[in-house]
Design an enzyme around this catalytic site. Structure first.
Site, PDB file in Angstrom:
ATOM      1  N   LYS A 153       9.610  -1.453   5.131  1.00 55.58           N
ATOM      2  CA  LYS A 153      10.866  -1.814   4.995  1.00 55.58           C
ATOM      3  C   LYS A 153      10.468  -0.137   4.378  1.00 55.58           C
ATOM      4  CE  LYS A 153       9.377  -4.795   2.489  1.00 55.58           C
ATOM      5  NZ  LYS A 153       8.303  -5.490   2.753  1.00 55.58           N
ATOM      6  N   ARG A 185      12.109 -12.413  -2.272  1.00 51.40           N
ATOM      7  CA  ARG A 185      10.596 -12.991  -1.295  1.00 51.40           C
ATOM      8  C   ARG A 185      10.492 -14.299  -2.108  1.00 51.40           C
ATOM      9  NH1 ARG A 185       7.358  -7.844  -1.863  1.00 51.40           N
ATOM     10  NH2 ARG A 185       5.704  -7.812  -1.290  1.00 51.40           N
ATOM     11  N   ARG A 239      -3.261   2.288   6.212  1.00 50.31           N
ATOM     12  CA  ARG A 239      -1.638   2.967   4.728  1.00 50.31           C
ATOM     13  C   ARG A 239      -2.777   3.780   3.776  1.00 50.31           C
ATOM     14  NH1 ARG A 239       3.447  -0.661   3.135  1.00 50.31           N
ATOM     15  NH2 ARG A 239       1.435  -2.065   1.965  1.00 50.31           N
ATOM     16  N   ARG A 244      -4.055   1.652  -1.276  1.00 46.84           N
ATOM     17  CA  ARG A 244      -3.392   0.575  -2.071  1.00 46.84           C
ATOM     18  C   ARG A 244      -4.674  -0.474  -1.936  1.00 46.84           C
ATOM     19  NH1 ARG A 244       2.578  -1.059  -1.147  1.00 46.84           N
ATOM     20  NH2 ARG A 244       1.714  -3.207  -1.265  1.00 46.84           N
ATOM     21  N   ARG A 301      -0.883 -12.087   1.451  1.00 46.06           N
ATOM     22  CA  ARG A 301       0.169 -11.589   0.940  1.00 46.06           C
ATOM     23  C   ARG A 301       1.149 -11.785   2.676  1.00 46.06           C
ATOM     24  NH1 ARG A 301      -1.257  -5.333   1.331  1.00 46.06           N
ATOM     25  NH2 ARG A 301       1.900  -5.133   0.814  1.00 46.06           N
TER      26      ARG A 301
HETATM   27  P1  AMP Z   1       5.509  -4.989  -1.723  1.00 42.17           P
HETATM   28  O1  AMP Z   1       5.321  -3.245  -2.290  1.00 42.17           O
HETATM   29  O2  AMP Z   1       6.923  -5.245  -1.726  1.00 42.17           O
HETATM   30  O3  AMP Z   1       4.443  -4.914  -0.829  1.00 42.17           O
HETATM   31  O4  AMP Z   1       5.479  -5.194  -2.763  1.00 42.17           O
HETATM   32  C1  AMP Z   1       2.939  -5.636  -3.843  1.00 42.17           C
HETATM   33  C2  AMP Z   1       2.762  -6.825  -5.008  1.00 42.17           C
HETATM   34  O5  AMP Z   1       3.280  -6.320  -5.487  1.00 42.17           O
HETATM   35  C3  AMP Z   1       3.123  -8.218  -3.646  1.00 42.17           C
HETATM   36  O6  AMP Z   1       2.428  -8.882  -3.165  1.00 42.17           O
HETATM   37  C4  AMP Z   1       3.712  -9.402  -5.167  1.00 42.17           C
HETATM   38  O7  AMP Z   1       2.698  -9.233  -5.732  1.00 42.17           O
HETATM   39  C5  AMP Z   1       4.322  -8.329  -6.243  1.00 42.17           C
HETATM   40  N1  AMP Z   1       5.584  -8.344  -5.641  1.00 42.17           N
HETATM   41  C6  AMP Z   1       6.375  -7.383  -4.958  1.00 42.17           C
HETATM   42  N2  AMP Z   1       7.844  -7.835  -5.155  1.00 42.17           N
HETATM   43  C7  AMP Z   1       7.829  -9.480  -5.004  1.00 42.17           C
HETATM   44  C8  AMP Z   1       8.677 -10.088  -5.296  1.00 42.17           C
HETATM   45  N3  AMP Z   1       9.764 -10.479  -5.444  1.00 42.17           N
HETATM   46  N4  AMP Z   1       8.018 -11.142  -6.232  1.00 42.17           N
HETATM   47  C9  AMP Z   1       7.544 -10.982  -6.242  1.00 42.17           C
HETATM   48  N5  AMP Z   1       6.296 -10.410  -6.214  1.00 42.17           N
HETATM   49  C10 AMP Z   1       6.472  -9.394  -5.731  1.00 42.17           C
END
Ligand code: AMP
Length: 244
Positions: A43, A118, A157, A192, A203
Site C-alpha cells: 500500500k 482500518r 522489509r 520497524r 497485525r
Molecule cells: P502501518 O504503517 O499502516 O502498517 O501502521 C502501523 C501501525 O500504526 C498499525 O499497526 C497501528 O498500530 C497504527 N495505525 C495506523 N493506521 C491506523 C488506523 N487507521 N487505525 C488504528 N491504528 C492505526
C-alpha cells in the site's frame, strides 16, 4: 522577466484559509481514494506513486504516527505502545488526526489514504467527516496478495528511518544500492519494531477481522487487485490505475 508571486499563507487567518478552501473545492473537487490491504501488501509504495498521478498527495496514518513518535510529541508518547505492539490506535484518536490533516493545503487537491480507515467505525466517521465538508470517497482499491507473499515481504522489509521519507526496501527483491542506506535520502535503514514475527501475526489477524466489513461498506466503489510475488511495483501500479 516573469515574476512569480508566492502567496504568504502565514499572514492569513484560519477563517480566511477555510473560506479559500471552500471556494477552491467549489471549483475543483478533491479526489479521495482509499488504498486498503494487509500490512506488507505494498500500500505504502503504491500510494506514494499513485498520488502524483492523480495530482493528489499520499496520507499514511502509520507514517504520521511514526513521525509523532520519532519527534517525541505528547501524541507520539500516547501512540507508541499501540504501534510497537501492533495494536490498533483508538478510533477517536485516529479520526482526530485525519481531520486535522485532511484540511491542510497539501491535501486540497485530494488524497490517497494509506492505512485508513482500518475499522468499520473509522470508515463511517470518515464518510461523516467528508459529508460535512461536501465531499465523498471516490474509489477504494484493495491490494490483496497471498499470505505467503505478505509474510516474506514483512520479515525482510527495511524502512527508511527518516520519517518524512519512509521508503521501504526488501532484503532480497528490492535491496538498497548501498547496504542499510536509503537510496533516496541517504538516511540509515531500519527494521520497524512491528515487523517481527509475533507482532506481524497480531497485525494480520487484526486486519482479517476488521477489513471485510469495510470492503462491504464500500462495495459499490471497490476494486480488488491481487499482486503476485513476481509482479513489480510498476505492474501493480498499472493494475491500480487501470482499476481507477
Ligand atoms: P502501518 O504503517 O499502516 O502498517 O501502521 C502501523 C501501525 O500504526 C498499525 O499497526 C497501528 O498500530 C497504527 N495505525 C495506523 N493506521 C491506523 C488506523 N487507521 N487505525 C488504528 N491504528 C492505526
Amino acid at each position: 522577466m516573469r515574476t512569480l508571486i508566492k502567496f504568504d499563507w502565514s499572514r492569513v487567518s484560519a477563517a480566511t484559509e477555510e473560506f479559500a478552501r471552500s471556494l477552491y473545492w467549489k471549483v475543483r473537487k478533491p479526489t479521495i481514494v482509499i488504498l486498503m490491504g494487509p500490512p506488507g501488501s505494498g500500500k505504502g509504495t503504491t500510494a506514494l506513486r499513485l498520488a502524483p498521478l492523480l495530482k493528489t498527495s499520499p496520507l499514511s496514518t502509520g507514517d504520521l504516527f511514526r513521525k509523532e513518535i520519532a519527534d517525541r510529541t505528547p501524541l507520539g508518547l500516547r501512540l507508541e505502545s499501540y504501534i510497537n505492539s501492533g495494536k490498533l490506535v483508538p478510533d477517536a484518536l485516529v479520526i482526530a488526526v485525519i481531520r486535522e490533516n485532511l484540511l491542510r493545503r497539501k491535501y486540497w487537491n485530494g488524497v490517497v489514504l494509506d492505512g485508513f480507515p482500518r475499522t468499520l467505525l473509522q470508515a463511517k466517521l470518515l464518510d461523516k467527516l467528508l459529508q460535512n465538508l461536501g465531499l465523498s470517497v471516490d474509489r477504494v482499491v484493495l491490494l490483496a496478495p497471498a499470505e505467503d507473499v505478505i509474510i516474506s515481504r514483512l520479515s525482510a522489509r527495511l524502512t527508511c528511518s527518516n520519517t518524512t521519507c519512509g521508503r521501504t526496501y526488501h532484503l532480497q527483491s528490492k535491496p538498497p544500492q548501498v547496504a542499510d542506506i536509503c537510496d533516496a535520502c541517504k538516511s540509515p535503514l531500519m527494521r520497524r519494531k512491528d515487523d517481527v514475527p509475533a507482532v506481524i501475526a497480531d497485525r494480520l489477524s487484526t486486519y482479517r477481522r476488521e477489513s471485510d466489513p469495510i470492503c462491504e461498506h464500500y462495495a459499490s466503489k471497490l476494486s480488488v487487485i491481487k499482486p503476485t510475488a513476481v509482479e513489480t511495483e510498476e505492474e501493480v501500479l498499472a493494475k491500480v490505475t487501470a482499476a481507477l
